[in-house]
Design a protein around this motif. Structure first.
Motif, short mmCIF file in Angstrom:
data_model
loop_
_atom_site.label_atom_id
_atom_site.label_comp_id
_atom_site.label_asym_id
_atom_site.label_seq_id
_atom_site.Cartn_x
_atom_site.Cartn_y
_atom_site.Cartn_z
N GLY A 121 58.14 73.89 7.70
CA GLY A 121 58.68 72.75 8.42
C GLY A 121 60.07 72.30 8.02
N THR A 122 60.72 73.04 7.11
CA THR A 122 62.04 72.64 6.66
C THR A 122 63.13 73.38 7.42
N ALA A 123 64.37 72.89 7.29
CA ALA A 123 65.50 73.57 7.91
C ALA A 123 65.75 74.93 7.28
N PHE A 124 65.31 75.09 6.03
CA PHE A 124 65.52 76.36 5.29
C PHE A 124 64.24 77.18 5.21
N GLU A 125 63.33 77.01 6.18
CA GLU A 125 62.04 77.69 6.10
C GLU A 125 62.16 79.20 6.05
N LEU A 126 63.16 79.77 6.69
CA LEU A 126 63.29 81.23 6.71
C LEU A 126 64.11 81.76 5.53
N ASP A 127 64.50 80.89 4.63
CA ASP A 127 65.13 81.32 3.38
C ASP A 127 64.00 81.56 2.37
N ASP A 128 63.34 82.71 2.53
CA ASP A 128 62.12 82.98 1.75
C ASP A 128 62.45 83.48 0.35
N ARG A 129 63.00 82.61 -0.45
CA ARG A 129 63.39 82.99 -1.81
C ARG A 129 62.16 83.25 -2.68
N ARG A 143 60.41 74.73 15.37
CA ARG A 143 59.32 75.22 14.54
C ARG A 143 59.30 76.75 14.52
N VAL A 144 59.08 77.31 13.33
CA VAL A 144 59.02 78.76 13.19
C VAL A 144 57.66 79.25 13.71
#
Length: 292
Positions: A113-121, A185-186
């Protein structure tokens, strides 16, 4: 519900007990000769994904989650668990991982749910720690969004993790999902073409695929997906808002396909509509012989 005060005291007074328990754990051999694999997934809380169906904080209670995991791990046919360090270490201290597989979840930085959701660190396990703890594999989420630049960094990080796990002769469980943002939403693209595209990218990550397994959604056209790979595949649990009968039927069909080697299921079994964890796990386990 069990009183877990002793677990909290151990964590406070004897943190070294975690490493001691890992060193002493009786390990379960990785299944061979076509025997299907059944893992319970418990890494959703680390991404802030606590909701199940109409219960937005279902997974927030750690004691309740541990109770459910212990029930699931004690059922016949269950091979082990997939989790983040906090979860696996609790289970180690509770002796719940004896003669069970333990798969460490690695990248949990793309918070739901965050703006950085696709930054899968990679904010949880790394390959060296998985090997040092004598665990049996590492799992990574590899979400691919053609419109998000963070996907490139995720691909690079996953490739490195696959390579380093392979250097330790340890299984890399890669979950490649083609996704997009819909109203912010992703969402995973369930079309066969999208799943195949994700498979094609995910199976090529790293310097070798010798130890790579794939974790994939069970879609209706699963035969088209399996035609895209020679790697072993585990089916992920699916969206827990679906009717259980529909989910079980889709698993049963997919488990008949060559190359599908079992299930990795979390919320759908740990939080079934009737809260009967044992019955939900047993029903899923009964499907597995179809994979042999």
């Amino acid at each position: 519900m069990m009183d877990y005060h002793a677990l909290t005291r151990t964590r406070a007074d004897r943190p070294q007990a975690i490493a001691e328990a890992a060193a002493a754990r009786i390990r379960r051999p990785w299944p061979d000769h076509g025997r299907p694999l059944f893992l319970v997934a418990a890494d959703h809380p680390a991404r802030g994904s606590l909701g199940v169906r109409d219960r937005p904080m279902a997974m927030a209670g750690r004691a309740d989650l541990l109770d459910r995991l212990r029930v699931a791990l004690a059922r016949p046919g269950v091979d082990g668990v997939l989790g983040t360090p906090d979860i696996l270490e609790d289970l180690l201290l509770l002796d719940a991982l004896e003669d069970r597989l333990a798969i460490g979840s690695m990248n949990r930085g793309g918070l739901a749910g965050t703006a950085f959701e696709l930054d899968d660190r990679f904010t949880a396990y790394d390959a060296a720690t998985i090997a040092a703890m004598r665990f049996d594999g590492g799992k990574m989420l590899c979400r691919i969004d053609p419109d998000d630049r963070d996907t490139a960094a995720t691909l690079q990080a996953c490739a490195h993790a696959v390579s380093t796990l392979a250097a330790h002769r340890t299984v890399a469980l890669v979950e490649p999902l083609w996704v997009s943002r819909v109203d912010g939403r992703v969402q995973v693209d369930p079309r066969p073409e999208a799943v195949v595209r994700g498979v094609s990218i995910g199976q090529a990550l790293g310097t070798t695929s010798a130890y790579t397994w794939l974790k994939l959604p069970a879609i209706d056209d699963m035969d088209r997906v399996m035609a895209a790979t020679t790697l072993p595949v585990l089916l992920l649990g699916g969206d827990p808002v679906e009717r259980p009968d529909a989910v079980y039927a889709r698993w049963e069909r997919a488990l008949r396909l060559p190359g599908v080697r079992g299930l990795v299921v979390g919320r759908a079994l740990l939080y079934p509509p009737d809260d009967d964890v044992a019955a939900a796990v047993d029903r899923a386990a009964a499907l597995l012989p179809a994979a042999t």
